[in-house]
Design a protein around this motif. Structure first.
Motif, PDB file in Angstrom:
ATOM      1  N   GLY A   1      17.516  20.532  59.551  1.00 37.41           N
ATOM      2  CA  GLY A   1      17.315  19.474  58.274  1.00 37.41           C
ATOM      3  C   GLY A   1      16.268  18.373  58.695  1.00 37.41           C
ATOM      4  O   GLY A   1      16.727  17.343  58.242  1.00 37.41           O
ATOM      5  N   TYR A   2      15.471  18.804  59.635  1.00 34.94           N
ATOM      6  CA  TYR A   2      14.577  17.604  59.932  1.00 34.94           C
ATOM      7  C   TYR A   2      13.351  17.425  58.796  1.00 34.94           C
ATOM      8  O   TYR A   2      12.891  16.240  58.641  1.00 34.94           O
ATOM      9  CB  TYR A   2      13.690  18.014  61.323  1.00 34.94           C
ATOM     10  N   GLY A   3      13.392  18.440  57.934  1.00 38.75           N
ATOM     11  CA  GLY A   3      12.074  18.075  56.907  1.00 38.75           C
ATOM     12  C   GLY A   3      10.959  19.014  57.241  1.00 38.75           C
ATOM     13  O   GLY A   3      10.945  19.751  58.218  1.00 38.75           O
ATOM     14  N   HIS A   4      10.328  19.263  56.182  1.00 41.51           N
ATOM     15  CA  HIS A   4       9.084  20.259  56.501  1.00 41.51           C
ATOM     16  C   HIS A   4       7.897  19.777  55.405  1.00 41.51           C
ATOM     17  O   HIS A   4       7.972  19.057  54.502  1.00 41.51           O
ATOM     18  CB  HIS A   4       9.349  21.578  55.749  1.00 41.51           C
ATOM     19  N   VAL A   5       6.466  20.654  55.523  1.00 42.37           N
ATOM     20  CA  VAL A   5       5.375  19.916  54.974  1.00 42.37           C
ATOM     21  C   VAL A   5       5.336  21.471  54.342  1.00 42.37           C
ATOM     22  O   VAL A   5       5.180  22.481  55.333  1.00 42.37           O
ATOM     23  CB  VAL A   5       4.422  19.485  55.643  1.00 42.37           C
ATOM     24  N   ALA A   6       4.765  21.680  53.158  1.00 38.77           N
ATOM     25  CA  ALA A   6       4.288  23.076  52.605  1.00 38.77           C
ATOM     26  C   ALA A   6       3.390  22.904  51.206  1.00 38.77           C
ATOM     27  O   ALA A   6       3.447  21.777  50.771  1.00 38.77           O
ATOM     28  CB  ALA A   6       5.466  23.813  52.364  1.00 38.77           C
ATOM     29  N   PHE A   7       2.877  23.941  51.012  1.00 36.46           N
ATOM     30  CA  PHE A   7       2.101  24.000  49.834  1.00 36.46           C
ATOM     31  C   PHE A   7       3.210  24.576  48.688  1.00 36.46           C
ATOM     32  O   PHE A   7       3.821  25.560  49.025  1.00 36.46           O
ATOM     33  CB  PHE A   7       0.877  24.999  49.974  1.00 36.46           C
ATOM     34  N   VAL A   8       3.194  24.099  47.435  1.00 45.02           N
ATOM     35  CA  VAL A   8       4.039  24.236  46.454  1.00 45.02           C
ATOM     36  C   VAL A   8       3.226  24.538  45.129  1.00 45.02           C
ATOM     37  O   VAL A   8       2.671  23.356  44.742  1.00 45.02           O
ATOM     38  CB  VAL A   8       5.143  23.786  46.602  1.00 45.02           C
ATOM     39  N   THR A   9       3.024  25.450  44.250  1.00 42.56           N
ATOM     40  CA  THR A   9       2.652  25.350  43.023  1.00 42.56           C
ATOM     41  C   THR A   9       3.757  24.827  41.890  1.00 42.56           C
ATOM     42  O   THR A   9       4.876  25.572  41.821  1.00 42.56           O
ATOM     43  CB  THR A   9       2.122  26.586  42.608  1.00 42.56           C
ATOM     44  N   PRO A  10       3.559  24.173  41.337  1.00 44.92           N
ATOM     45  CA  PRO A  10       4.450  23.514  40.355  1.00 44.92           C
ATOM     46  C   PRO A  10       4.513  24.535  39.149  1.00 44.92           C
ATOM     47  O   PRO A  10       3.466  24.922  38.892  1.00 44.92           O
ATOM     48  CB  PRO A  10       4.178  22.004  39.832  1.00 44.92           C
ATOM     49  N   LYS A  11       5.727  24.989  38.585  1.00 38.76           N
ATOM     50  CA  LYS A  11       5.743  25.595  37.497  1.00 38.76           C
ATOM     51  C   LYS A  11       7.070  25.477  36.514  1.00 38.76           C
ATOM     52  O   LYS A  11       7.882  24.362  36.961  1.00 38.76           O
ATOM     53  CB  LYS A  11       5.812  27.369  37.911  1.00 38.76           C
TER      54      LYS A  11
ATOM     55  N   GLY B   1       9.715  32.685  47.627  1.00 34.42           N
ATOM     56  CA  GLY B   1       8.591  32.798  47.134  1.00 34.42           C
ATOM     57  C   GLY B   1       8.131  31.393  46.706  1.00 34.42           C
ATOM     58  O   GLY B   1       6.995  31.449  45.569  1.00 34.42           O
ATOM     59  N   GLU B   2       8.607  30.166  46.992  1.00 36.70           N
ATOM     60  CA  GLU B   2       8.078  28.773  46.454  1.00 36.70           C
ATOM     61  C   GLU B   2       7.057  28.213  47.497  1.00 36.70           C
ATOM     62  O   GLU B   2       6.295  27.291  47.141  1.00 36.70           O
ATOM     63  CB  GLU B   2       9.259  28.080  46.219  1.00 36.70           C
ATOM     64  N   HIS B   3       7.145  28.649  48.536  1.00 38.09           N
ATOM     65  CA  HIS B   3       6.383  27.823  49.427  1.00 38.09           C
ATOM     66  C   HIS B   3       5.346  28.580  50.269  1.00 38.09           C
ATOM     67  O   HIS B   3       5.547  29.965  50.604  1.00 38.09           O
ATOM     68  CB  HIS B   3       7.387  27.084  50.736  1.00 38.09           C
TER      69      HIS B   3
END
Length: 681
Positions: free
Chosen positions: A235-245, A253-255
């Motif tokens: 639960g440290y957290g993450h960075v990622a690409f996400v397409t808002p929809k 399938g979100e990240h």
């Protein structure tokens, strides 16, 4: 009564006897007399020889601008609404980085009530550390994805550790509402981080792409968007690409491009975020300091954004858990290409150069403004474009050297305040055409091996839109120069003693002095015995002449005073007007001082016979026209013999005038001093 017999001089009844001595003459092989007219004076410190050998002795010495258009009242009001309308407390102190830029005029009005621009426009607080916050803020101008861009900012995600939520995003969007209802361009709170929809029917940003900095892992039955990030098991957290929809609350399938943080993202740390867009490869890359990096290729810009123009901005939210979300930017996205280089003393241009004190460093900014970067209210021109650079203290601008494409910049387009140089580009800028701005600087005193960093800023309406790459001027480690010091015979340039070498750093001072050499005397140098080490410094030459034997000083006059004619012999020691000193510069050999009377006393009518004698502590020698030996020595350097002529001690030259030679008048005579080389003694 019988009248007393008297001797008068110049109307007096006294007898004045005076002996004048002239120039001391020197010989080195044979006896040479020193003889001068009785009234002649010595003007030179060293006398000439009676039979001089000709010799010549010579010596020689040798920007950022934070201005507001005073006519833009709306801008002022807008800035006030951004900065002053919010009174949210913030815990994040700005990082100590001079490259942080004010961004208060870059953005539209914030959406929601949690976003504030603080710290004189340098701190963007998306939300304070409070529950149930949501906010978004968007750039005023779109950028073109047909050109590269770089965004750099410090990122702060609070200090809530495991109690943090929910995070923030950096988002690119071509949401159609941006032109009419920009305040609607915001997503859902909580898991939506102000960008996504948490379920069908909830708001989301359209035609966009987000880079999320998610501090809370949503992996429940209802909020399940982060289930697929199984590697974030702490639960440290993450960075990622996400397409808002319309609904991002899906278990998979979100990240994409996920990077899990090695420690809590919300740990009170400012981290540098860099986002780069490569237009040719259509690749977007993020890199978060201390966390990691990832890239995403966007093959279809139309499919993703509905075109190539996008706005950029940030969204954030908190829920039951919360954190402060803030940014401090050092470079914002733009469609401006700005490349900085430098050259030293007319050399090749490079982004890394080395220079020393006194060098001329030419700075060059290659600047291109794409046609897409235009005023939001015009289609043909940019607004109040400027370029600026701030020089470090070690570099000083050379007056009138600033030029654009080789042509001097008009004085009315140039502003110099202290070390900041600002150029108004309105009369020079041609869209989509590269221009070269150059200026000369001079390197001043600087600490060796110091690395100076410089960059050009491009501004519109006082807002910094693009910072060039950072160029560096390395102050060179001082080079060394070695000089050879020669000690030469002035007559034939032959070395008298071995030469030596002196080494110093370029720019340092040096000073060399002649040395003592037995039998020789320093004459002159090559004119550079003292100076500053430089690349073109020349060797040092000290020239010497052969040591000689000569009088430094000899009496020009001996005064016996005034004497009365009497029936008794008159005895009187002469008082010299100068001393008697000898200089022997030779390496070896002894010398003798001799004395004779070269002219007997006479008043013009009567001539006295030889009445003088030389009195020492041990002997009395009669002085005639034949030379007598006064003293002998082999001492080198200066010898002061003045004590031999001390009348107060009954030493020196004594006059014995018998009664029969006493006459009225002034009697004058002459003595001759000789300095004799006595090599055999």
């Amino acid at each position: 009564m019988k009248k007393k017999k008297s001797l008068f001089l110049l109307g007096n009844t006294l007898l004045f006897i005076s002996i004048f001595l002239g120039h001391s003459m020197i010989t080195t092989a044979v006896s040479t007399n020193l003889q001068t007219e009785t009234v002649e004076s010595i003007e030179e410190t060293r006398p000439e020889k009676e039979q001089p050998t000709e010799a010549t002795i010579s010596s020689s010495s040798s920007f950022e601008t934070d201005t507001v258009d005073p006519t833009s009242e709306g801008l002022l009001e807008e800035k006030e609404s951004l900065v002053e309308s919010q009174n949210n407390s913030f815990a994040a102190a700005l990082p100590e980085d001079p490259n942080i830029i004010p961004i208060d005029k870059v953005f539209q009005n914030p959406i929601g009530n949690s976003t504030s621009i603080l710290e004189d426009g340098k701190l963007l607080q998306l939300n304070p550390a409070s529950k149930s916050q949501k906010g978004a803020i968007w750039s005023k101008k779109p950028i073109s994805l047909l050109s590269d861009f770089t965004f750099k900012s410090y990122l702060y995600l609070g200090d809530q550790q495991s109690n943090a939520g929910d995070g923030m995003t950096f988002t690119l969007t071509n949401d159609s509402r941006m032109g009419t209802n920009a305040d609607q361009v915001i997503g859902s709170p909580g898991m939506g981080i102000g960008s996504y929809s948490t379920k069908t029917g909830q708001p989301n940003i359209k035609s966009g792409l987000s880079i999320e900095f998610d501090t809370y892992k949503n992996q429940g039955l209802v909020d399940r968007m982060d289930r697929e990030i199984s590697s974030d098991n702490k639960g440290y957290g993450h960075v990622a690409f996400v397409t808002p929809k319309e609904n991002n609350n899906n278990p998979s399938g979100e990240h994409s491009g996920v990077t899990v943080a090695p420690t809590y993202l919300s740990n009170g740390t400012w981290r540098m975020l860099t986002v780069r867009w490569d237009a040719q490869s259509q690749q977007l890359t993020y890199e978060l300091e201390g966390v990691g990096s990832s890239s995403l290729v966007l093959n279809d810009l139309n499919g993703k954004f509905g075109g190539s123009m996008v706005y950029w901005g940030f969204t954030s939210s908190t829920g039951g858990k919360y954190q402060e979300n803030a940014l401090a930017m050092t470079q914002i996205p733009s469609s401006v290409k700005s490349f900085a280089q430098a050259s030293v003393n007319g050399g090749e241009f490079a982004s890394e150069v080395e220079a020393s004190k006194g060098d001329t460093v030419t700075l060059r900014n290659s600047l291109t403004v794409d046609n897409d970067l235009v005023s939001a209210h015009a289609n043909t021109q940019v607004e109040q474009p400027q370029a600026s650079i701030e020089l470090p203290p070690e570099m000083v601008y050379e007056q009138d050297s600033l030029a654009i494409d080789g042509a001097p910049v008009a004085s009315e387009d140039l502003s110099i305040i202290d070390s900041k140089i600002v150029v108004n580009l309105a009369n020079y800028l041609v869209l989509e055409k590269e221009m070269a701005l150059t200026l000369d600087t001079k390197v001043q005193d600087a600490i060796p091996e110091t690395r100076l960093a410089l960059a050009f800023d491009y501004l519109e309406n006082g807002t910094m839109l693009q910072k060039s790459n950072e160029l560096h001027v390395q102050i060179a480690k001082p080079k060394e120069k070695t000089l050879t010091v020669f000690y030469l015979d002035a007559t034939n340039n032959q070395e008298l003693v071995p030469s030596k070498q002196v080494t110093g750093k370029i720019g340092e001072s040096y000073k060399e002095l002649p040395i003592s050499i037995d039998g020789f005397v320093f004459k002159n140098d090559s004119g550079n015995a003292e100076g500053v080490f430089a690349e073109d410094s020349q060797d040092i030459h000290f020239y010497y002449r052969t040591g000689e034997l000569y009088f430094l000083e000899a009496p020009k006059q001996l005064a016996f005073g005034t004497l009365k004619v009497t029936n008794q012999p008159l005895v009187k020691f002469g008082q010299p007007t100068e001393g008697l000193r000898v200089m022997d510069e030779r390496k070896q050999g002894s010398w003798q001082v001799q004395l004779k009377q070269s002219q007997p006393f006479s008043n013009g009518e009567f001539t006295m016979p030889y009445l003088l004698s030389f009195v020492s502590d041990t002997a009395v020698s009669h002085i005639t026209d034949t030379a007598i030996n006064v003293t002998e020595s082999d001492k080198k350097g200066e010898t002061d013999l003045s004590g031999l002529l001390d009348a107060s001690q009954q030493r020196g030259i004594k006059a014995d005038i018998p009664v029969e030679y006493q006459r009225l008048g002034t009697f004058k005579g002459a003595l001759s001093w000789s300095l004799v080389d006595a090599p055999g003694n």
